[in-house]
Write an enzyme that holds these catalytic residues in place. Sequence first.
Site, PDB file in Angstrom:
ATOM      1  CB  SER A 135      -0.890  -0.070   1.237  1.00  0.00           C
ATOM      2  OG  SER A 135      -1.462   1.370   1.449  1.00  0.00           O
TER       3      SER A 135
ATOM      4  CE1 TYR B 192      -3.605  -2.515   5.485  1.00  0.00           C
ATOM      5  CE2 TYR B 192      -3.206  -0.137   5.217  1.00  0.00           C
ATOM      6  CZ  TYR B 192      -3.334  -1.283   4.703  1.00  0.00           C
ATOM      7  OH  TYR B 192      -3.461  -1.338   3.518  1.00  0.00           O
TER       8      TYR B 192
ATOM      9  CE  LYS C 156      -1.302  -4.476   3.264  1.00  0.00           C
ATOM     10  NZ  LYS C 156      -1.809  -5.767   2.432  1.00  0.00           N
TER      11      LYS C 156
HETATM   12  C1  UD1 Z   1      -7.138   4.964   3.720  1.00  0.00           C
HETATM   13  C2  UD1 Z   1      -6.328   4.447   4.819  1.00  0.00           C
HETATM   14  C3  UD1 Z   1      -4.757   3.897   3.990  1.00  0.00           C
HETATM   15  C4  UD1 Z   1      -5.324   2.634   3.266  1.00  0.00           C
HETATM   16  C5  UD1 Z   1      -6.328   3.104   2.481  1.00  0.00           C
HETATM   17  C6  UD1 Z   1      -6.886   1.927   1.756  1.00  0.00           C
HETATM   18  C7  UD1 Z   1      -6.404   5.836   6.730  1.00  0.00           C
HETATM   19  C8  UD1 Z   1      -6.161   6.973   7.537  1.00  0.00           C
HETATM   20  N1  UD1 Z   1      -5.737   5.744   5.622  1.00  0.00           N
HETATM   21  O1  UD1 Z   1      -6.446   5.921   2.889  1.00  0.00           O
HETATM   22  O2  UD1 Z   1      -3.940   3.290   4.997  1.00  0.00           O
HETATM   23  O3  UD1 Z   1      -4.065   2.217   2.653  1.00  0.00           O
HETATM   24  O4  UD1 Z   1      -7.637   3.737   3.035  1.00  0.00           O
HETATM   25  O5  UD1 Z   1      -8.182   2.227   0.850  1.00  0.00           O
HETATM   26  O6  UD1 Z   1      -7.737   5.358   6.906  1.00  0.00           O
HETATM   27  N2  UD1 Z   1     -12.364  11.543   3.352  1.00  0.00           N
HETATM   28  C9  UD1 Z   1     -13.386  12.535   3.624  1.00  0.00           C
HETATM   29  N3  UD1 Z   1     -14.683  11.943   4.458  1.00  0.00           N
HETATM   30  C10 UD1 Z   1     -14.778  10.487   4.503  1.00  0.00           C
HETATM   31  C11 UD1 Z   1     -13.685   9.550   4.216  1.00  0.00           C
HETATM   32  C12 UD1 Z   1     -12.395  10.126   3.645  1.00  0.00           C
HETATM   33  O7  UD1 Z   1     -13.277  13.577   3.683  1.00  0.00           O
HETATM   34  O8  UD1 Z   1     -15.861  10.038   4.991  1.00  0.00           O
HETATM   35  C13 UD1 Z   1     -11.219  12.186   2.835  1.00  0.00           C
HETATM   36  C14 UD1 Z   1      -9.860  11.793   3.565  1.00  0.00           C
HETATM   37  O9  UD1 Z   1      -9.737  12.618   4.568  1.00  0.00           O
HETATM   38  C15 UD1 Z   1      -8.971  11.613   2.456  1.00  0.00           C
HETATM   39  C16 UD1 Z   1      -9.728  11.061   1.390  1.00  0.00           C
HETATM   40  O10 UD1 Z   1     -10.988  11.314   1.609  1.00  0.00           O
HETATM   41  O11 UD1 Z   1      -8.464  12.770   2.264  1.00  0.00           O
HETATM   42  C17 UD1 Z   1      -9.668   9.572   0.853  1.00  0.00           C
HETATM   43  O12 UD1 Z   1      -9.633   9.142   2.307  1.00  0.00           O
HETATM   44  P1  UD1 Z   1     -10.095   7.267   2.388  1.00  0.00           P
HETATM   45  O13 UD1 Z   1     -10.756   6.980   1.080  1.00  0.00           O
HETATM   46  O14 UD1 Z   1     -10.204   6.789   3.715  1.00  0.00           O
HETATM   47  O15 UD1 Z   1      -8.307   7.014   1.985  1.00  0.00           O
HETATM   48  P2  UD1 Z   1      -7.027   7.330   2.539  1.00  0.00           P
HETATM   49  O16 UD1 Z   1      -7.222   7.862   3.851  1.00  0.00           O
HETATM   50  O17 UD1 Z   1      -6.156   8.017   1.472  1.00  0.00           O
END
Ligand code: UD1
Length: 331
Positions: free
Chosen positions: A123, A147, A151
């Site tokens: 990842s 997590y 990895k």
């Molecule tokens: C997340 C994990 C990462 C993992 C990946 C796998 C965390 C902190 N990181 O990545 O380790 O490898 O998923 O898929 O969980 N966001 C919102 N509202 C929401 C959900 C997300 O604003 O309800 C934003 C987040 O702040 C981020 C973006 O959307 O900026 C993507 O979030 P997300 O889909 O959870 O992925 P990651 O955080 O990049």
Amino acid sequence: MILITGGAGYIGSHTAVELMMAGHEVIIMDNFSNSKPQTLELIRTLAGKNFPFYEADMLDTTALEEIFTRHKIEAVIHFAGFKAVGESVAQPVLYYHNNVAGTINLLQTMSKHGVTQMVFSSSATVYGNPQTVPITEDFPVAAVNPYGSSKLMIEQILNDLYNSDPQWRICILRYFNPIGAHPSGLLGEDPNGIPNNLMPYIVKVASGQLPVLNVFGSDYPTADGTGVRDYIHVVDLSLGHLKALQKISVEPGIHTYNLGTGRGYSVLEVIDAFEAATGQKVPYQIAPRRPGDIAECYADPSKARVEMGWQAARNLTDMCMDAWRFARPAV
Ligand code: UD1
């Protein structure tokens, strides 16, 4: 035959279909800890072909032994693992046991049976909080939660294994943010409970199952203040595994590749793209930053293009349309 661990899961199921469509014979192993038996039927329908399936856990060495004894396995694509960051912080030992010990069992069984080809799901989380973007594979790595640590530990084990025995052929794939679904609408991401990740959450809000999307932070140092990520269509990601298998079949060694598009989108851009692609409104509100989130993360995917001949072909509109086609409640 290619053994796919975690083959009923989100990325594993798409990869199983693409492998069979390309003429490979596959065996799937899954313990359904975060997947459903019905997915196997859908894989069979899409691939138009049957395959052996084992409901088994990587921690069960007897089950692994049985699979490797019964089938002539050439390579393993290893997806199985726990992947929820928050849960890994709450239950680190569970995560290390499942992900790391499970992989060790698998590697020991492979060794015993002379199987030395592996493609491993890593990842972009292994880059921690990158100093700059885009991220190349030689950036420093850092674990920021158990997590991510699991990895990185597995990457280390694979590197040490190769150094001890150069017969191994290993490809480590560092995924950026996989989203979207199979264009048939049959396979996709269906997390249990309230989703953590952005796209599954958007889909639940668009379908009225959740009232509003919380946008985690609008004060990041990005163009619109919201977090930027490299979203990649799950079918493009799956095709990367076929290229990785080809690569290791012709070239021994250990290789590490970023699988991303090379382009970052902010949370607000994803919401806009989703609304434009599907015609659905996604009500949202700005909320505080989510602890542990970084501002910006996107890949330099050129190493995978140059060395494996892989690059992503599907755009954000495709990702949104396909995610919605899979999730849309039947009308
Ligand atoms: C997340 C994990 C990462 C993992 C990946 C796998 C965390 C902190 N990181 O990545 O380790 O490898 O998923 O898929 O969980 N966001 C919102 N509202 C929401 C959900 C997300 O604003 O309800 C934003 C987040 O702040 C981020 C973006 O959307 O900026 C993507 O979030 P997300 O889909 O959870 O992925 P990651 O955080 O990049």
